[in-house]
Design a protein around this motif. Structure first.
Motif: not given
Length: 351
Positions: A107, A111, A115, A142, A145-146, A149
């Motif tokens: 991940t 990211i 990014s 993005l 994905l954060e 995480k």
């Protein structure tokens, strides 16, 4: 011969009449008064009475939890000993997190790529090279994905079982290398430097028990008397038992008081001055109320009374008696009103 027979019959009649007269005299002779029955008694006197409630209760841990894992997995480490005191925030057990760590690495790479893509498209958007929609797609990817995480970090954190508070940890039910799930009990944790005393009192005392009231109690196998202070009570009366549940808090620095122990307790509600207190066995239940048996002029007399505070062995009399009255305390099943009695005065011991 005829004269002799008449004389014989006359003599027999005289003797028989005399005998019947004697028998009649012995039967109808007046009897003496019945003997007075010895009974135990006390003399009513006024004095002070400690108004207290006696009850039984149970010792509870101040805080208590079952240690379980929030996620399933293989145990990689156990960091406590059974029966030890563990500190709040300390790691008790760890679960294999290699798969989650690999997902986190993947991940993080995604990211980084997302990014870079978002930054490039931001520049293109500013230069008018792409539409706003294309940039928003890159930006949202993005952000997704954060969020992934953060979810992985939360799951990784759950692979460590942490002590929620400082306390005594009990027996463990797992071993290193074993598999656990959220339903698996690892151990119990109890905070016992403070303990709770839980008990119930009759509803008539509900308004008398206030926060801060002092409770003295003992436990089985320990001759020491402990002290606790009431800190909470149920806001309602149990309709099944007609009582209210109360909790008090006690210091337990040496941890001699064990959760689950049976306790006998007493709560002092104050002192009543200048009142008459009798042994409880002197009070006789009656249809119209309660009575006692007095000794007046050597005979037993029934006297209605009203009662107040009851302890384990004594009862307060609020109406019906005056100091100096002699009250019978024994043989109440055989003593009848008007019966002569001989009181044997006993010392009146109060609780």
């Amino acid at each position: 011969m005829r004269v002799k027979f008449i004389l014989f019959v006359s003599a027999f009649s005289v003797v028989t009449a005399c005998t019947k007269s004697d028998e009649s005299t012995s039967v109808t002779a007046p009897a003496g008064p019945p003997p007075a029955q010895p009974v135990k008694a006390v003399v009513a006197v006024t004095g002070s009475l400690d108004h207290r409630i006696e009850a039984t209760g149970t010792i509870l841990a101040n805080e208590e939890v079952e240690i379980r894992s929030e996620i399933a997995g293989r145990i990689t480490g156990i960091y406590f000993k059974e029966g030890d005191i563990v500190n709040a925030g300390s790691t008790l057990l760890t679960i294999d997190d290699r798969e989650l760590q690999a997902q986190l690495t993947k991940t993080n790479l995604s990211i980084d790529l997302a990014s870079d893509d978002e930054q490039r498209k931001k520049k293109l958007l500013d230069a008018g090279g792409i539409s706003r929609e294309e940039y928003d797609i890159a930006r949202n990817y993005l952000l997704k994905l954060e969020a992934d995480k953060q979810l992985l970090l939360t799951q990784i954190a759950k692979t460590k079982v942490i002590a929620p508070f400082t306390g005594n940890i009990g027996l463990r039910y797992v071993s290193e290398g074993g598999y656990v799930s959220p339903s698996t009990l690892i151990a119990g944790l109890q905070q016992t430097h403070l303990v709770k005393l839980e008990f119930s009192v009759p509803e008539k005392y509900a308004s008398s028990i206030q926060n801060g009231a002092e409770v003295n109690f003992t436990v089985e196998g320990d001759g020491h008397t402990y002290t606790a202070k009431v800190y909470a009570r149920e806001p309602k009366i149990d309709p099944q038992t007609r009582s209210v549940k109360v909790r008090a808090l006690a210091q337990n620095p040496d941890r001699n008081l064990l959760p689950g122990a049976f306790a006998r307790l007493a709560i002092n509600l104050g002192t009543v001055a200048e009142t008459i207190v009798l042994p409880s066995e002197a009070i006789i239940p009656a249809i119209s109320g309660q009575t006692v048996m007095l000794v007046r002029n050597g005979v037993a007399t029934v006297q209605p009374v009203k009662t107040g505070i009851r302890t384990g062995t004594t009862t307060q009399v609020t109406e019906g008696l005056v100091p100096g009255d002699t009250i019978i305390t024994s043989g109440l099943l055989t003593v009848r009103p008007g019966m002569p009695v001989k009181p044997v005065i006993m010392s009146d011991k109060k609780d």
